[in-house]
Motif scaffolding. Structure first.
Motif, PDB file in Angstrom:
ATOM      1  N   LEU A 281       0.819  -1.202   0.000  1.00  0.00           N
ATOM      2  CA  LEU A 281       0.000   0.000   0.000  1.00  0.00           C
ATOM      3  C   LEU A 281       0.856   1.257   0.000  1.00  0.00           C
ATOM      4  O   LEU A 281       0.508   2.276  -0.603  1.00  0.00           O
ATOM      5  CB  LEU A 281      -0.916  -0.016   1.221  1.00  0.00           C
ATOM      6  N   GLY A 282       2.009   1.177   0.664  1.00  0.00           N
ATOM      7  CA  GLY A 282       2.901   2.327   0.695  1.00  0.00           C
ATOM      8  C   GLY A 282       3.428   2.731  -0.666  1.00  0.00           C
ATOM      9  O   GLY A 282       3.809   3.887  -0.876  1.00  0.00           O
ATOM     10  N   GLN A 283       3.422   1.783  -1.609  1.00  0.00           N
ATOM     11  CA  GLN A 283       3.906   2.101  -2.956  1.00  0.00           C
ATOM     12  C   GLN A 283       2.943   3.001  -3.723  1.00  0.00           C
ATOM     13  O   GLN A 283       3.357   3.676  -4.672  1.00  0.00           O
ATOM     14  CB  GLN A 283       4.124   0.799  -3.750  1.00  0.00           C
ATOM     15  N   ILE A 284       1.682   3.013  -3.321  1.00  0.00           N
ATOM     16  CA  ILE A 284       0.703   3.827  -4.045  1.00  0.00           C
ATOM     17  C   ILE A 284       0.135   4.952  -3.183  1.00  0.00           C
ATOM     18  O   ILE A 284      -0.765   5.669  -3.608  1.00  0.00           O
ATOM     19  CB  ILE A 284      -0.458   2.970  -4.596  1.00  0.00           C
ATOM     20  N   THR A 285       0.649   5.090  -1.955  1.00  0.00           N
ATOM     21  CA  THR A 285       0.184   6.142  -1.054  1.00  0.00           C
ATOM     22  C   THR A 285       1.240   7.236  -0.993  1.00  0.00           C
ATOM     23  O   THR A 285       2.364   6.986  -0.557  1.00  0.00           O
ATOM     24  CB  THR A 285      -0.072   5.593   0.359  1.00  0.00           C
ATOM     25  N   PRO A 286       0.912   8.451  -1.406  1.00  0.00           N
ATOM     26  CA  PRO A 286       1.907   9.518  -1.416  1.00  0.00           C
ATOM     27  C   PRO A 286       2.136  10.120  -0.031  1.00  0.00           C
ATOM     28  O   PRO A 286       1.396   9.870   0.910  1.00  0.00           O
ATOM     29  CB  PRO A 286       1.278  10.554  -2.353  1.00  0.00           C
ATOM     30  N   GLY A 287       3.178  10.923   0.070  1.00  0.00           N
ATOM     31  CA  GLY A 287       3.406  11.741   1.254  1.00  0.00           C
ATOM     32  C   GLY A 287       3.899  10.980   2.461  1.00  0.00           C
ATOM     33  O   GLY A 287       4.424   9.864   2.387  1.00  0.00           O
ATOM     34  N   GLU A 288       3.704  11.596   3.614  1.00  0.00           N
ATOM     35  CA  GLU A 288       4.228  11.087   4.879  1.00  0.00           C
ATOM     36  C   GLU A 288       3.659   9.722   5.238  1.00  0.00           C
ATOM     37  O   GLU A 288       4.376   8.852   5.743  1.00  0.00           O
ATOM     38  CB  GLU A 288       3.922  12.099   5.990  1.00  0.00           C
ATOM     39  N   VAL A 289       2.375   9.533   4.991  1.00  0.00           N
ATOM     40  CA  VAL A 289       1.751   8.263   5.353  1.00  0.00           C
ATOM     41  C   VAL A 289       2.318   7.127   4.511  1.00  0.00           C
ATOM     42  O   VAL A 289       2.639   6.046   5.023  1.00  0.00           O
ATOM     43  CB  VAL A 289       0.220   8.350   5.205  1.00  0.00           C
ATOM     44  N   GLY A 290       2.449   7.344   3.215  1.00  0.00           N
ATOM     45  CA  GLY A 290       3.026   6.314   2.358  1.00  0.00           C
ATOM     46  C   GLY A 290       4.443   5.970   2.762  1.00  0.00           C
ATOM     47  O   GLY A 290       4.836   4.794   2.786  1.00  0.00           O
ATOM     48  N   ALA A 291       5.235   6.992   3.086  1.00  0.00           N
ATOM     49  CA  ALA A 291       6.616   6.753   3.525  1.00  0.00           C
ATOM     50  C   ALA A 291       6.633   5.954   4.822  1.00  0.00           C
ATOM     51  O   ALA A 291       7.477   5.060   5.010  1.00  0.00           O
ATOM     52  CB  ALA A 291       7.343   8.082   3.699  1.00  0.00           C
ATOM     53  N   ALA A 292       5.708   6.254   5.737  1.00  0.00           N
ATOM     54  CA  ALA A 292       5.637   5.527   6.997  1.00  0.00           C
ATOM     55  C   ALA A 292       5.242   4.067   6.774  1.00  0.00           C
ATOM     56  O   ALA A 292       5.765   3.164   7.444  1.00  0.00           O
ATOM     57  CB  ALA A 292       4.639   6.206   7.936  1.00  0.00           C
ATOM     58  N   MET A 293       4.331   3.825   5.847  1.00  0.00           N
ATOM     59  CA  MET A 293       3.953   2.447   5.527  1.00  0.00           C
ATOM     60  C   MET A 293       5.156   1.655   5.037  1.00  0.00           C
ATOM     61  O   MET A 293       5.404   0.523   5.476  1.00  0.00           O
ATOM     62  CB  MET A 293       2.856   2.439   4.454  1.00  0.00           C
ATOM     63  N   ARG A 294       5.904   2.230   4.124  1.00  0.00           N
ATOM     64  CA  ARG A 294       7.071   1.540   3.573  1.00  0.00           C
ATOM     65  C   ARG A 294       8.126   1.321   4.655  1.00  0.00           C
ATOM     66  O   ARG A 294       8.733   0.248   4.734  1.00  0.00           O
ATOM     67  CB  ARG A 294       7.651   2.334   2.408  1.00  0.00           C
ATOM     68  N   ALA A 295       8.321   2.332   5.505  1.00  0.00           N
ATOM     69  CA  ALA A 295       9.321   2.213   6.563  1.00  0.00           C
ATOM     70  C   ALA A 295       8.934   1.142   7.576  1.00  0.00           C
ATOM     71  O   ALA A 295       9.772   0.350   8.025  1.00  0.00           O
ATOM     72  CB  ALA A 295       9.506   3.563   7.251  1.00  0.00           C
ATOM     73  N   PHE A 296       7.647   1.110   7.945  1.00  0.00           N
ATOM     74  CA  PHE A 296       7.195   0.109   8.909  1.00  0.00           C
ATOM     75  C   PHE A 296       7.315  -1.290   8.326  1.00  0.00           C
ATOM     76  O   PHE A 296       7.691  -2.245   9.027  1.00  0.00           O
ATOM     77  CB  PHE A 296       5.748   0.392   9.315  1.00  0.00           C
ATOM     78  N   SER A 297       6.981  -1.431   7.050  1.00  0.00           N
ATOM     79  CA  SER A 297       7.102  -2.738   6.401  1.00  0.00           C
ATOM     80  C   SER A 297       8.534  -3.243   6.451  1.00  0.00           C
ATOM     81  O   SER A 297       8.780  -4.432   6.688  1.00  0.00           O
ATOM     82  CB  SER A 297       6.631  -2.641   4.946  1.00  0.00           C
ATOM     83  N   ALA A 298       9.468  -2.342   6.260  1.00  0.00           N
ATOM     84  CA  ALA A 298      10.882  -2.726   6.295  1.00  0.00           C
ATOM     85  C   ALA A 298      11.384  -2.948   7.712  1.00  0.00           C
ATOM     86  O   ALA A 298      12.215  -3.835   7.956  1.00  0.00           O
ATOM     87  CB  ALA A 298      11.723  -1.645   5.610  1.00  0.00           C
ATOM     88  N   ASN A 299      10.857  -2.152   8.660  1.00  0.00           N
ATOM     89  CA  ASN A 299      11.325  -2.225  10.045  1.00  0.00           C
ATOM     90  C   ASN A 299      10.187  -1.882  10.993  1.00  0.00           C
ATOM     91  O   ASN A 299       9.930  -0.709  11.266  1.00  0.00           O
ATOM     92  CB  ASN A 299      12.503  -1.267  10.266  1.00  0.00           C
ATOM     93  N   PRO A 300       9.480  -2.887  11.532  1.00  0.00           N
ATOM     94  CA  PRO A 300       8.336  -2.625  12.420  1.00  0.00           C
ATOM     95  C   PRO A 300       8.714  -1.935  13.730  1.00  0.00           C
ATOM     96  O   PRO A 300       7.810  -1.563  14.487  1.00  0.00           O
ATOM     97  CB  PRO A 300       7.773  -4.019  12.685  1.00  0.00           C
ATOM     98  N   ALA A 301       9.996  -1.761  13.970  1.00  0.00           N
ATOM     99  CA  ALA A 301      10.423  -1.051  15.188  1.00  0.00           C
ATOM    100  C   ALA A 301      10.712   0.420  14.915  1.00  0.00           C
ATOM    101  O   ALA A 301      11.147   1.143  15.820  1.00  0.00           O
ATOM    102  CB  ALA A 301      11.672  -1.721  15.769  1.00  0.00           C
ATOM    103  N   ASP A 302      10.467   0.892  13.711  1.00  0.00           N
ATOM    104  CA  ASP A 302      10.731   2.285  13.333  1.00  0.00           C
ATOM    105  C   ASP A 302       9.751   3.198  14.075  1.00  0.00           C
ATOM    106  O   ASP A 302       8.563   3.280  13.724  1.00  0.00           O
ATOM    107  CB  ASP A 302      10.583   2.443  11.823  1.00  0.00           C
ATOM    108  N   GLU A 303      10.229   3.898  15.093  1.00  0.00           N
ATOM    109  CA  GLU A 303       9.351   4.692  15.957  1.00  0.00           C
ATOM    110  C   GLU A 303       8.701   5.854  15.211  1.00  0.00           C
ATOM    111  O   GLU A 303       7.545   6.199  15.473  1.00  0.00           O
ATOM    112  CB  GLU A 303      10.140   5.219  17.158  1.00  0.00           C
ATOM    113  N   ALA A 304       9.416   6.469  14.300  1.00  0.00           N
ATOM    114  CA  ALA A 304       8.848   7.592  13.544  1.00  0.00           C
ATOM    115  C   ALA A 304       7.689   7.111  12.675  1.00  0.00           C
ATOM    116  O   ALA A 304       6.640   7.758  12.594  1.00  0.00           O
ATOM    117  CB  ALA A 304       9.921   8.257  12.697  1.00  0.00           C
ATOM    118  N   ALA A 305       7.871   5.965  12.023  1.00  0.00           N
ATOM    119  CA  ALA A 305       6.803   5.407  11.187  1.00  0.00           C
ATOM    120  C   ALA A 305       5.608   5.016  12.038  1.00  0.00           C
ATOM    121  O   ALA A 305       4.443   5.264  11.672  1.00  0.00           O
ATOM    122  CB  ALA A 305       7.325   4.206  10.408  1.00  0.00           C
TER     123      ALA A 305
END
Length: 472
Positions: A281-305
């Motif tokens: 979903l992060g691949q098709i969601t722009p902006g901060e939310v999309g970036a957070a989706m991609r970051a969380f997918s890669a690292n579920p411990a990413d506090e900012a995401a």
């Protein structure tokens, strides 16, 4: 209870904007379309809400249509249930294999009941199917009388064509999914003991999510559901005259407990399913939310995401258990100290956690033995389902006929459906509705529920193609 695919809906909102699409003038309906439309109109007119005792009327109607198409009495089972003092019915219909190839049957789910609707609150009459501005309006147009219509008309269409499946197919329609799920549980027990299917396919969730300009984004496949549990929290007190306040006050104590729950965040949880979902979903969601989706997918411990996703109502439920206060009741007179104060707290529990562990956490958070907890719901906890390989292959062909190359994305539902009871009994259960909708058209359980005419017509071949693939 068709549930919105909320995160994809968020992406659709962010990707595009614009007014509601109007269906173009349609050609006269085909014979199959007319059958579907007739069923849709007729069952929406039956007020199958709690307190109306109308499911037997709807069952009788569906049985009549199916018998007219050639289904024998021996292939139709109607069952009666007592749901909170009201008679409800369930319906099971068998499409028998002509030349069985040894594969187990497939069970297909839908529910016949609806959340009630009051005519004085609606712009259009809720129990009359109305076509207006490119939409069909009426209670159940999406949840879930579209599913009932789609599956029923598919069985009728295939039977009239003389199609001969190589494995048994079963329609299993429940009568009180929106309330007690008494019929659901009984049917799930029957399915497990008498049918033992290869897997279960549900029409009450999933589906095609469209952007606001009607561009298709993905085919959502519901492969898991959070556990629904409602707790009552009560504080009691001797009370007294309001002119003589005491240091312990039931309302204040309960309020303090609720503030602690409001501030608490359950631990973040991630499974391969939720990480894959957010990553795609992060691949098709722009902006901060999309970036957070991609970051969380890669690292579920990413506090900012995590902070970004938790701040968004559309994504917070994907990260773990949530509990929220939904109702309050306290006091008995304006000039008396409260003798009791009660709050209702609804939890949507991440698969594998359990209601008992969630209650234990709430008790620890509240840290006040004066707060009494009571579990109100008959909890059903269910695991994630793997999407069967043959289902994914058949779905791929089915979706390609409608939207070539459209991504197919499994996800976890924050709400609940009949499917939980089949997962709990060990069956892989996935929801793959044929409906297509935009986020701004999601009105299930609310006022002026609707489904676009284009979506209605476009989904009529959905189960037809699927079943021909799965039972050929």
């Amino acid at each position: 209870m068709t549930k919105a695919f909320t995160a994809l809906a968020l992406a659709a909102t962010l990707l595009a904007s614009g007014g509601a699409a109007h269906a173009a003038d349609r050609a006269p309906p085909t014979a199959d379309q007319q059958v579907a439309l007739d069923i849709y109109r007729d069952i929406i007119a039956i007020r199958t809400a709690r307190g109306q005792a109308k499911t037997p009327e709807m069952v009788a109607y569906l049985v009549s249509r199916l018998k007219q198409a050639g289904f024998a009495d021996a292939d139709i089972m109607v069952s009666d249930y007592d749901s909170a003092g009201e008679r409800v019915q369930g319906l099971i219909v068998r499409y028998a294999a002509a030349k069985p190839d040894g594969r187990k049957p497939i069970v297909l789910l839908a529910h016949m009941d609806v959340v009630d609707a009051l005519e004085q609150d609606w712009v259009l009459p809720p129990f009359t199917l109305t076509e207006k501005d490119g939409y069909f309006f009426g209670r159940g147009t999406t949840d879930n009388k579209y599913g009932v219509t789609n599956l029923t008309q598919t069985f009728i269409r295939l039977k009239k064509e003389g199609w001969k499946p190589t494995r048994d197919l079963y329609l299993v329609f429940s009568g009180d999914e929106e309330t007690g799920m008494i019929s659901t549980r009984a049917q799930a027990d029957y399915v497990a003991s008498k049918i033992d299917p290869a897997y279960v396919l549900n029409s009450d969730a999933g589906g095609i999510t469209l952007a606001s300009d009607n561009r298709p984004l993905a085919m959502a496949v519901q492969a898991a559901e959070k556990t629904f549990a409602t707790f009552e929290m009560t504080v009691t007190n001797p009370g007294g005259h309001s002119s003589r306040p005491r240091s312990d006050n039931a309302i204040y104590e309960l309020s303090d407990a609720l503030q602690k729950i409001a501030a608490y965040r359950f631990p973040v949880q991630a499974t391969p399913l939720t990480r894959s979902f957010l990553g795609a979903l992060g691949q098709i969601t722009p902006g901060e939310v999309g970036a957070a989706m991609r970051a969380f997918s890669a690292n579920p411990a990413d506090e900012a995401a995590i902070a970004v996703l938790r701040a968004n109502p559309e994504t917070v439920g994907t990260l773990g258990t949530t509990c929220v206060a939904t109702m309050l009741k306290a006091g008995h007179a304006e000039n008396a100290l409260p003798q009791s104060a009660t709050a209702t707290v609804n939890c949507r529990i991440f698969p594998g956690v359990g209601a008992a562990a969630t209650e234990a956490t709430l008790r620890k958070v509240v840290a006040n033995d004066a707060v009494q907890f009571k579990l109100l719901t008959d909890v059903t906890e269910s695991p994630e389902s793997a999407v069967p390989t043959e289902v994914m292959a058949a779905l791929r062909k089915t979706i390609d006929a409608r939207y070539p190359g459209l991504p197919i994305q499994p996800y976890m539902e924050s709400g609940g459906t009949d499917g939980m009871h089949y997962r709990a009994r060990g069956y892989q259960t996935v929801a793959i509705s044929g409906a297509a909708s935009r986020p701004e058209d999601m009105y299930a359980h609310g006022l002026n529920e609707r489904l676009s005419v284009d979506a209605f017509d476009g989904g009529l071949d959905h189960w037809y193609r699927l079943l021909k693939e799965l039972a050929r």
